[in-house]
Design a protein around this motif. Structure first.
Motif, PDB file in Angstrom:
ATOM      1  N   THR A  30       8.093 -32.889 -22.431  1.00  0.00           N
ATOM      2  CA  THR A  30       8.767 -32.178 -23.527  1.00  0.00           C
ATOM      3  C   THR A  30       9.928 -33.003 -24.038  1.00  0.00           C
ATOM      4  O   THR A  30      10.716 -33.562 -23.261  1.00  0.00           O
ATOM      5  CB  THR A  30       9.287 -30.812 -23.038  1.00  0.00           C
ATOM      6  OG1 THR A  30       8.206 -30.084 -22.466  1.00  0.00           O
ATOM      7  CG2 THR A  30       9.882 -30.020 -24.187  1.00  0.00           C
ATOM      8  N   LEU A  31      10.056 -33.045 -25.355  1.00  0.00           N
ATOM      9  CA  LEU A  31      11.189 -33.697 -26.014  1.00  0.00           C
ATOM     10  C   LEU A  31      12.069 -32.599 -26.611  1.00  0.00           C
ATOM     11  O   LEU A  31      11.595 -31.761 -27.388  1.00  0.00           O
ATOM     12  CB  LEU A  31      10.687 -34.650 -27.108  1.00  0.00           C
ATOM     13  CG  LEU A  31      11.690 -35.661 -27.671  1.00  0.00           C
ATOM     14  CD1 LEU A  31      12.190 -36.593 -26.579  1.00  0.00           C
ATOM     15  CD2 LEU A  31      11.053 -36.461 -28.805  1.00  0.00           C
ATOM     16  N   SER A  32      13.346 -32.573 -26.247  1.00  0.00           N
ATOM     17  CA  SER A  32      14.260 -31.522 -26.707  1.00  0.00           C
ATOM     18  C   SER A  32      15.570 -32.131 -27.181  1.00  0.00           C
ATOM     19  O   SER A  32      15.866 -33.309 -26.918  1.00  0.00           O
ATOM     20  CB  SER A  32      14.527 -30.519 -25.575  1.00  0.00           C
ATOM     21  OG  SER A  32      15.137 -31.165 -24.471  1.00  0.00           O
ATOM     22  N   VAL A  39      16.401 -35.819 -25.462  1.00  0.00           N
ATOM     23  CA  VAL A  39      16.107 -35.959 -24.036  1.00  0.00           C
ATOM     24  C   VAL A  39      14.624 -35.687 -23.816  1.00  0.00           C
ATOM     25  O   VAL A  39      14.082 -34.688 -24.313  1.00  0.00           O
ATOM     26  CB  VAL A  39      16.964 -34.997 -23.195  1.00  0.00           C
ATOM     27  CG1 VAL A  39      16.630 -35.141 -21.710  1.00  0.00           C
ATOM     28  CG2 VAL A  39      18.449 -35.239 -23.428  1.00  0.00           C
ATOM     29  N   LEU A  40      13.972 -36.587 -23.051  1.00  0.00           N
ATOM     30  CA  LEU A  40      12.565 -36.454 -22.691  1.00  0.00           C
ATOM     31  C   LEU A  40      12.468 -36.005 -21.234  1.00  0.00           C
ATOM     32  O   LEU A  40      13.022 -36.655 -20.338  1.00  0.00           O
ATOM     33  CB  LEU A  40      11.845 -37.791 -22.885  1.00  0.00           C
ATOM     34  CG  LEU A  40      10.328 -37.820 -22.674  1.00  0.00           C
ATOM     35  CD1 LEU A  40       9.624 -36.933 -23.706  1.00  0.00           C
ATOM     36  CD2 LEU A  40       9.798 -39.262 -22.755  1.00  0.00           C
ATOM     37  N   ARG A  41      11.785 -34.882 -20.992  1.00  0.00           N
ATOM     38  CA  ARG A  41      11.645 -34.339 -19.631  1.00  0.00           C
ATOM     39  C   ARG A  41      10.161 -34.100 -19.324  1.00  0.00           C
ATOM     40  O   ARG A  41       9.364 -33.877 -20.227  1.00  0.00           O
ATOM     41  CB  ARG A  41      12.410 -33.018 -19.492  1.00  0.00           C
ATOM     42  CG  ARG A  41      13.932 -33.165 -19.629  1.00  0.00           C
ATOM     43  CD  ARG A  41      14.618 -31.825 -19.417  1.00  0.00           C
ATOM     44  NE  ARG A  41      16.064 -31.943 -19.472  1.00  0.00           N
ATOM     45  CZ  ARG A  41      16.784 -31.817 -20.568  1.00  0.00           C
ATOM     46  NH1 ARG A  41      16.184 -31.560 -21.742  1.00  0.00           N
ATOM     47  NH2 ARG A  41      18.098 -31.945 -20.532  1.00  0.00           N
ATOM     48  N   TRP A  42       9.830 -34.125 -18.018  1.00  0.00           N
ATOM     49  CA  TRP A  42       8.460 -33.903 -17.573  1.00  0.00           C
ATOM     50  C   TRP A  42       8.455 -33.471 -16.115  1.00  0.00           C
ATOM     51  O   TRP A  42       9.506 -33.465 -15.443  1.00  0.00           O
ATOM     52  CB  TRP A  42       7.643 -35.186 -17.739  1.00  0.00           C
ATOM     53  CG  TRP A  42       8.167 -36.330 -16.902  1.00  0.00           C
ATOM     54  CD1 TRP A  42       7.803 -36.657 -15.643  1.00  0.00           C
ATOM     55  CD2 TRP A  42       9.168 -37.264 -17.310  1.00  0.00           C
ATOM     56  NE1 TRP A  42       8.516 -37.745 -15.211  1.00  0.00           N
ATOM     57  CE2 TRP A  42       9.360 -38.142 -16.232  1.00  0.00           C
ATOM     58  CE3 TRP A  42       9.915 -37.464 -18.470  1.00  0.00           C
ATOM     59  CZ2 TRP A  42      10.269 -39.192 -16.274  1.00  0.00           C
ATOM     60  CZ3 TRP A  42      10.814 -38.503 -18.514  1.00  0.00           C
ATOM     61  CH2 TRP A  42      10.993 -39.358 -17.435  1.00  0.00           C
ATOM     62  N   LYS A  43       7.282 -33.127 -15.641  1.00  0.00           N
ATOM     63  CA  LYS A  43       7.097 -32.781 -14.237  1.00  0.00           C
ATOM     64  C   LYS A  43       6.161 -33.796 -13.587  1.00  0.00           C
ATOM     65  O   LYS A  43       5.253 -34.326 -14.246  1.00  0.00           O
ATOM     66  CB  LYS A  43       6.508 -31.372 -14.100  1.00  0.00           C
ATOM     67  CG  LYS A  43       7.482 -30.274 -14.476  1.00  0.00           C
ATOM     68  CD  LYS A  43       6.877 -28.898 -14.210  1.00  0.00           C
ATOM     69  CE  LYS A  43       7.874 -27.799 -14.535  1.00  0.00           C
ATOM     70  NZ  LYS A  43       7.309 -26.444 -14.269  1.00  0.00           N
ATOM     71  N   PRO A  44       6.368 -34.092 -12.297  1.00  0.00           N
ATOM     72  CA  PRO A  44       5.494 -35.073 -11.626  1.00  0.00           C
ATOM     73  C   PRO A  44       4.047 -34.597 -11.632  1.00  0.00           C
ATOM     74  O   PRO A  44       3.760 -33.393 -11.736  1.00  0.00           O
ATOM     75  CB  PRO A  44       6.056 -35.138 -10.201  1.00  0.00           C
ATOM     76  CG  PRO A  44       7.446 -34.608 -10.312  1.00  0.00           C
ATOM     77  CD  PRO A  44       7.432 -33.602 -11.409  1.00  0.00           C
ATOM     78  N   PRO A  45       3.108 -35.525 -11.524  1.00  0.00           N
ATOM     79  CA  PRO A  45       1.676 -35.132 -11.491  1.00  0.00           C
ATOM     80  C   PRO A  45       1.371 -34.327 -10.231  1.00  0.00           C
ATOM     81  O   PRO A  45       2.046 -34.455  -9.200  1.00  0.00           O
ATOM     82  CB  PRO A  45       0.937 -36.471 -11.502  1.00  0.00           C
ATOM     83  CG  PRO A  45       1.936 -37.464 -10.993  1.00  0.00           C
ATOM     84  CD  PRO A  45       3.284 -36.990 -11.430  1.00  0.00           C
TER      85      PRO A  45
END
Length: 342
Positions: A30-32, A39-45
């Motif tokens: 997600t880009l917010s 800020v670019l955020r994500w969750k580990p695979p």
């Protein structure tokens, strides 16, 4: 059952990765934007082993190629604000998982335009009671790029206020200035204030500020307080003038100039030999005495009789000779023996 199913899914994904040699990609990329940052955020695979790292890239719609963002990081977040972005661009990002020589496929995020999609933070608000009115002061939140007024020219403050315990009867006003006086209030009552920022470019309002409650006072009590303050100031001024005019006497009283002699201050001077040649000589006192004779009562009676006889004799009479003779006899009786012989 659920635990068994999760274990089965992890096992299958591990087998697929082992067969294909490809890591699973990150999820929820997600880009917010908050206050015009990016800020670019994500969750580990799912089922990612320990030691995985991430690389990020981003691009705007006017560019055909991605630009490098954060490289070889372990945290699932990358702040792209410092990578020369603008508040009016349309951006997208993507993330790749790395583990040794293995790498996952790139996973892209959503598109975002900071000036339209950013979340404006709450303003800083302060409330000051001034008699029967409340003075509300507001400060814009700090932006990562530019400022609120440069990007959102039509930004305004939406002020909501209500009497404490009566929020359903709240009132609202919209202003552009940073200082507002609320004067339609009841005396000696507590009111609560909350503010948010509204712009024409953004349909959604900003984050609400914290609620601040303050009490109003009566105008009469305000004058009383002002009068007390003035009296205290006048008294203080008079005291200062009196002290300044009589400072010499006060200083002489508090800090007298009389000083002890130098030989009292110096302990060695008290033990030193005196300069004078006159010394106090302590010697045994000499007793001095004179001889005293004790007269018996009989002798005293004779003297009294002699005196009375003298008083009865006429002046220049014949008894003068007898009196003189009697005195001589009595005197001879009183004198010591050694004096008679001499």
């Amino acid at each position: 059952m659920s635990a068994t199913l999760c274990a089965l899914i992890l096992t299958v994904s591990a087998l697929i990765r082992a067969v294909s040699g490809v890591l699973g990609g990150p999820t929820n990329v997600t880009l917010s934007s908050n206050n015009l940052n990016l800020v670019l955020r994500w969750k580990p695979p799912n089922g990612a082993p320990r030691g995985v790292i991430y690389t990020t890239e981003f691009k705007s719609t006017v560019a055909s190629e991605y630009r490098k963002g954060c490289v070889n990081i372990s945290a699932p977040e990358c702040d792209l604000t410092s990578f020369n972005i603008t508040e009016y661009g349309n951006y997208t990002g993507r993330v790749q998982v790395l583990l040794g020589a293995e790498s996952s496929l790139w996973v892209e995020s959503n598109h975002i335009t900071p000036d339209k999609d950013t979340v404006i933070g709450p303003p800083e608000v302060s409330v000051l009671s001034n008699g029967q009115t409340l003075e509300v002061s507001m400060t814009d939140p700090k932006f990562s790029h530019s400022s609120l007024r440069n990007v959102f020219i039509s930004a305004s403050y939406n002020i909501t206020y209500w009497k404490k315990g009566q929020k359903d009867k709240s009132k609202q006003i919209a202003v552009t200035q940073t200082r507002v006086i609320l004067n339609d209030l009841e005396p000696n009552s507590e009111y609560c204030v909350q503010v948010h920022i509204q712009t024409s470019q953004k349909p959604n309002q900003s984050i609400l500020s914290r609620i601040i409650c303050e009490s109003t006072t009566d105008e009469q009590s305000l004058w009383v307080e002002t009068g007390i303050v003035l009296v205290i100031m006048v008294v203080a001024l008079v005291l200062v003038v009196l002290v300044m005019r009589n400072w010499r006497n006060i200083s002489q009283f508090l800090f007298p100039k009389e000083a002890l002699p130098q030989h009292f201050k110096d302990p060695h001077a008290l033990l030193a030999k005196p300069r004078s040649s006159v010394y106090l000589v302590s010697s045994k006192p000499v007793e001095e005495f004179n001889q005293v004779r004790v007269v018996a009562a009989e002798e005293g009676r004779l003297l009294e009789e002699a005196g009375s006889v003298c008083s009865r004799q006429p002046e220049g009479g014949e008894g003068d000779g007898d009196v003189e003779k009697l005195k001589e006899e009595q005197t001879a009786e009183l004198l010591p023996v050694d004096l008679i012989s001499s």
